[in-house]
Design a protein around this motif. Structure first.
Motif, PDB file in Angstrom:
ATOM      1  N   LYS A 184       0.835  -1.205   0.000  1.00 33.28           N
ATOM      2  CA  LYS A 184       0.000   0.000   0.000  1.00 33.28           C
ATOM      3  C   LYS A 184       0.872   1.258   0.000  1.00 33.28           C
ATOM      4  O   LYS A 184       0.590   2.223  -0.716  1.00 33.28           O
ATOM      5  CB  LYS A 184      -0.915   0.007   1.225  1.00 33.28           C
ATOM      6  CG  LYS A 184      -2.093  -0.937   1.131  1.00 33.28           C
ATOM      7  CD  LYS A 184      -2.966  -0.829   2.382  1.00 33.28           C
ATOM      8  CE  LYS A 184      -4.180  -1.749   2.300  1.00 33.28           C
ATOM      9  NZ  LYS A 184      -5.020  -1.661   3.516  1.00 33.28           N
ATOM     10  N   PHE A 185       1.929   1.231   0.815  1.00 30.72           N
ATOM     11  CA  PHE A 185       2.838   2.367   0.897  1.00 30.72           C
ATOM     12  C   PHE A 185       3.489   2.634  -0.457  1.00 30.72           C
ATOM     13  O   PHE A 185       3.560   3.780  -0.924  1.00 30.72           O
ATOM     14  CB  PHE A 185       3.918   2.092   1.957  1.00 30.72           C
ATOM     15  CG  PHE A 185       5.017   3.122   1.985  1.00 30.72           C
ATOM     16  CD1 PHE A 185       4.824   4.349   2.592  1.00 30.72           C
ATOM     17  CD2 PHE A 185       6.248   2.856   1.392  1.00 30.72           C
ATOM     18  CE1 PHE A 185       5.836   5.297   2.617  1.00 30.72           C
ATOM     19  CE2 PHE A 185       7.264   3.800   1.403  1.00 30.72           C
ATOM     20  CZ  PHE A 185       7.058   5.027   2.021  1.00 30.72           C
ATOM     21  N   ILE A 186       3.945   1.557  -1.115  1.00 33.38           N
ATOM     22  CA  ILE A 186       4.574   1.697  -2.436  1.00 33.38           C
ATOM     23  C   ILE A 186       3.568   2.259  -3.436  1.00 33.38           C
ATOM     24  O   ILE A 186       3.893   3.152  -4.228  1.00 33.38           O
ATOM     25  CB  ILE A 186       5.111   0.332  -2.921  1.00 33.38           C
ATOM     26  CG1 ILE A 186       6.254  -0.136  -2.023  1.00 33.38           C
ATOM     27  CG2 ILE A 186       5.592   0.426  -4.368  1.00 33.38           C
ATOM     28  CD1 ILE A 186       6.728  -1.547  -2.305  1.00 33.38           C
ATOM     29  N   SER A 187       2.339   1.751  -3.386  1.00 35.84           N
ATOM     30  CA  SER A 187       1.295   2.207  -4.311  1.00 35.84           C
ATOM     31  C   SER A 187       1.017   3.699  -4.140  1.00 35.84           C
ATOM     32  O   SER A 187       0.873   4.437  -5.123  1.00 35.84           O
ATOM     33  CB  SER A 187       0.000   1.414  -4.085  1.00 35.84           C
ATOM     34  OG  SER A 187       0.207   0.041  -4.313  1.00 35.84           O
ATOM     35  N   GLU A 188       0.948   4.131  -2.887  1.00 42.03           N
ATOM     36  CA  GLU A 188       0.679   5.545  -2.623  1.00 42.03           C
ATOM     37  C   GLU A 188       1.845   6.424  -3.078  1.00 42.03           C
ATOM     38  O   GLU A 188       1.638   7.513  -3.616  1.00 42.03           O
ATOM     39  CB  GLU A 188       0.399   5.744  -1.136  1.00 42.03           C
ATOM     40  CG  GLU A 188      -0.951   5.147  -0.712  1.00 42.03           C
ATOM     41  CD  GLU A 188      -1.060   4.930   0.781  1.00 42.03           C
ATOM     42  OE1 GLU A 188      -0.113   5.341   1.503  1.00 42.03           O
ATOM     43  OE2 GLU A 188      -2.072   4.353   1.235  1.00 42.03           O
ATOM     44  N   GLN A 189       3.065   5.937  -2.867  1.00 40.29           N
ATOM     45  CA  GLN A 189       4.240   6.703  -3.292  1.00 40.29           C
ATOM     46  C   GLN A 189       4.304   6.828  -4.811  1.00 40.29           C
ATOM     47  O   GLN A 189       4.761   7.839  -5.347  1.00 40.29           O
ATOM     48  CB  GLN A 189       5.517   6.034  -2.775  1.00 40.29           C
ATOM     49  CG  GLN A 189       5.682   6.064  -1.256  1.00 40.29           C
ATOM     50  CD  GLN A 189       5.808   7.475  -0.711  1.00 40.29           C
ATOM     51  OE1 GLN A 189       6.625   8.258  -1.183  1.00 40.29           O
ATOM     52  NE2 GLN A 189       4.979   7.813   0.262  1.00 40.29           N
ATOM     53  N   GLU A 190       3.854   5.779  -5.512  1.00 38.03           N
ATOM     54  CA  GLU A 190       3.932   5.751  -6.974  1.00 38.03           C
ATOM     55  C   GLU A 190       2.615   6.147  -7.645  1.00 38.03           C
ATOM     56  O   GLU A 190       2.488   6.009  -8.867  1.00 38.03           O
ATOM     57  CB  GLU A 190       4.338   4.350  -7.442  1.00 38.03           C
ATOM     58  CG  GLU A 190       5.688   3.863  -6.921  1.00 38.03           C
ATOM     59  CD  GLU A 190       6.844   4.715  -7.412  1.00 38.03           C
ATOM     60  OE1 GLU A 190       6.725   5.281  -8.538  1.00 38.03           O
ATOM     61  OE2 GLU A 190       7.851   4.834  -6.686  1.00 38.03           O
ATOM     62  N   LEU A 215      -3.915  -6.612  -3.744  1.00 34.08           N
ATOM     63  CA  LEU A 215      -2.720  -6.635  -2.897  1.00 34.08           C
ATOM     64  C   LEU A 215      -2.682  -7.899  -2.043  1.00 34.08           C
ATOM     65  O   LEU A 215      -1.605  -8.451  -1.786  1.00 34.08           O
ATOM     66  CB  LEU A 215      -2.685  -5.394  -2.003  1.00 34.08           C
ATOM     67  CG  LEU A 215      -2.597  -4.038  -2.715  1.00 34.08           C
ATOM     68  CD1 LEU A 215      -2.358  -2.925  -1.703  1.00 34.08           C
ATOM     69  CD2 LEU A 215      -1.486  -4.031  -3.758  1.00 34.08           C
ATOM     70  N   THR A 216      -3.852  -8.377  -1.625  1.00 34.10           N
ATOM     71  CA  THR A 216      -3.912  -9.613  -0.841  1.00 34.10           C
ATOM     72  C   THR A 216      -3.417 -10.794  -1.665  1.00 34.10           C
ATOM     73  O   THR A 216      -2.675 -11.653  -1.168  1.00 34.10           O
ATOM     74  CB  THR A 216      -5.350  -9.885  -0.359  1.00 34.10           C
ATOM     75  OG1 THR A 216      -5.780  -8.798   0.461  1.00 34.10           O
ATOM     76  CG2 THR A 216      -5.430 -11.173   0.436  1.00 34.10           C
ATOM     77  N   PHE A 246       4.515  -7.702  -7.442  1.00 35.85           N
ATOM     78  CA  PHE A 246       3.840  -6.402  -7.539  1.00 35.85           C
ATOM     79  C   PHE A 246       4.329  -5.656  -8.784  1.00 35.85           C
ATOM     80  O   PHE A 246       3.540  -5.074  -9.535  1.00 35.85           O
ATOM     81  CB  PHE A 246       4.127  -5.584  -6.281  1.00 35.85           C
ATOM     82  CG  PHE A 246       3.510  -4.221  -6.268  1.00 35.85           C
ATOM     83  CD1 PHE A 246       2.209  -4.029  -5.831  1.00 35.85           C
ATOM     84  CD2 PHE A 246       4.238  -3.113  -6.684  1.00 35.85           C
ATOM     85  CE1 PHE A 246       1.632  -2.757  -5.810  1.00 35.85           C
ATOM     86  CE2 PHE A 246       3.679  -1.844  -6.670  1.00 35.85           C
ATOM     87  CZ  PHE A 246       2.373  -1.667  -6.235  1.00 35.85           C
ATOM     88  N   ASP A 247       5.634  -5.695  -9.008  1.00 36.55           N
ATOM     89  CA  ASP A 247       6.234  -5.022 -10.168  1.00 36.55           C
ATOM     90  C   ASP A 247       5.752  -5.661 -11.471  1.00 36.55           C
ATOM     91  O   ASP A 247       5.493  -4.958 -12.452  1.00 36.55           O
ATOM     92  CB  ASP A 247       7.763  -5.095 -10.065  1.00 36.55           C
ATOM     93  CG  ASP A 247       8.445  -4.248 -11.122  1.00 36.55           C
ATOM     94  OD1 ASP A 247       8.063  -3.072 -11.284  1.00 36.55           O
ATOM     95  OD2 ASP A 247       9.357  -4.760 -11.798  1.00 36.55           O
ATOM     96  N   GLN A 248       5.624  -6.981 -11.490  1.00 32.84           N
ATOM     97  CA  GLN A 248       5.143  -7.673 -12.682  1.00 32.84           C
ATOM     98  C   GLN A 248       3.706  -7.271 -13.007  1.00 32.84           C
ATOM     99  O   GLN A 248       3.369  -7.003 -14.165  1.00 32.84           O
ATOM    100  CB  GLN A 248       5.222  -9.189 -12.475  1.00 32.84           C
ATOM    101  CG  GLN A 248       6.636  -9.745 -12.438  1.00 32.84           C
ATOM    102  CD  GLN A 248       6.661 -11.220 -12.108  1.00 32.84           C
ATOM    103  OE1 GLN A 248       5.609 -11.854 -11.948  1.00 32.84           O
ATOM    104  NE2 GLN A 248       7.848 -11.801 -12.000  1.00 32.84           N
ATOM    105  N   VAL A 249       2.875  -7.238 -11.973  1.00 33.46           N
ATOM    106  CA  VAL A 249       1.479  -6.865 -12.182  1.00 33.46           C
ATOM    107  C   VAL A 249       1.383  -5.415 -12.655  1.00 33.46           C
ATOM    108  O   VAL A 249       0.646  -5.095 -13.588  1.00 33.46           O
ATOM    109  CB  VAL A 249       0.656  -7.055 -10.883  1.00 33.46           C
ATOM    110  CG1 VAL A 249      -0.769  -6.536 -11.061  1.00 33.46           C
ATOM    111  CG2 VAL A 249       0.628  -8.531 -10.484  1.00 33.46           C
TER     112      VAL A 249
END
Length: 276
Positions: free
Chosen positions: A78-84, A93-94, A111-114
């Motif tokens: 979630k943190f990465i998603s918000e930053q990006e 995410l689950t 996550f990076d692949q998706v």
């Protein structure tokens, strides 16, 4: 190794998946590990420490790291998603966190692949398709069909899994995990975090678990495991799965003997009162 570092106090050598080294490679390291230069630190990382020779293990300090919980991985994603500036669904995410299986590195790689294929809008459906996994919502639908003896519904849901390109093993492992979560929800006071699910999923699990007897859950888990075993030996996995879930949907629920005896006793007492 013998040369002093140009910058800093130490030279640090990190060997990832060290158990993959050959016997000759380990033997070449022994002398250095016995008498390492003061400026050198070796860090060996492995997921299979049992494959590392005892001669190496006796010369190093060992630190065991536990798996990272699914909740912690989700919070990090979630943190990465918000930053990006990536929009996402909780289910997406689950699925990534569960596929990471306790490894933050693997989860971030997935996550990076998706993200590379879905872009800034990371939906549950896209994540399922890319990872080849199924969501809890689909397993809830499948369990609902089983409880209602809806064999046609089971066939339809299984077809959905196949159309999404989900591997047979992945599908069955997911269903067994779903049953496991139901069992833990039914027989214990474990929290959502301890079971490894979100609060929303935990609430839904409670509803289903409360509608079932312990015997139901244990019988479902046994039959699901039998299906998994049969599929591995079958030349036609899809037919085997469909017939297996047809059996699951056909069987009746376990009857609670105490409740039956209480009902019989109540009925008999009522008859006696009427006669009196």
């Amino acid at each position: 190794v013998k040369y002093a570092p140009m910058h800093g106090k130490y030279k640090i050598f990190i060997v990832d998946e060290v158990h993959m080294l050959t016997k000759n490679a380990f033997n070449a390291l022994l002398k250095t590990l016995e008498e390492p230069p003061e400026h050198v630190i070796f860090i060996f990382a492995t997921t299979e420490v049992n494959k590392v020779p005892q001669t190496i293990l006796s010369r190093i300090q060992s630190f065991d790291f536990k798996r990272i919980s699914e909740k912690q991985i989700i919070e990090r994603l979630k943190f990465i998603s918000e930053q990006e500036s990536i929009t996402y669904t909780e289910d997406a995410l689950t699925l990534i966190a569960r596929k990471g299986d306790g490894s933050m590195r693997d989860a971030i790689t997935l996550f990076d692949q998706v993200f590379s294929l879905s872009g800034n809008d990371m939906t549950t459906e896209t994540t399922q398709r890319i990872l080849g996994v199924s969501s809890d919502s689909q397993y809830f639908e499948l369990m609902d069909a089983i409880l209602n003896h809806d064999q046609h519904g089971c066939f339809t849901i299984i077809s959905t899994f196949y159309d999404a390109g989900i591997e047979v093993d992945e599908f069955l492992n997911g269903f067994l995990l779903f049953i496991r979560n139901l069992v833990y929800t039914k027989i214990s006071d474990l929290t959502a975090d301890q079971i490894g699910v979100s609060e929303d999923i935990h609430s839904r699990l409670k509803v289903v678990a409360n509608a079932l007897e312990h015997g139901d859950l244990l019988r479902y888990s046994k039959l699901a495991y039998d299906i998994q075993t049969e599929v591995k030996q079958s030349p036609h996995p899809r037919i085997t799965i469909e017939m297996g879930f047809a059996r699951l949907a056909y069987i009746d629920r376990v009857a609670n003997i105490r409740q039956i005896l209480t009902q019989i006793s109540t009925a008999q007492n009522g008859d006696l009162k009427k006669k009196a």
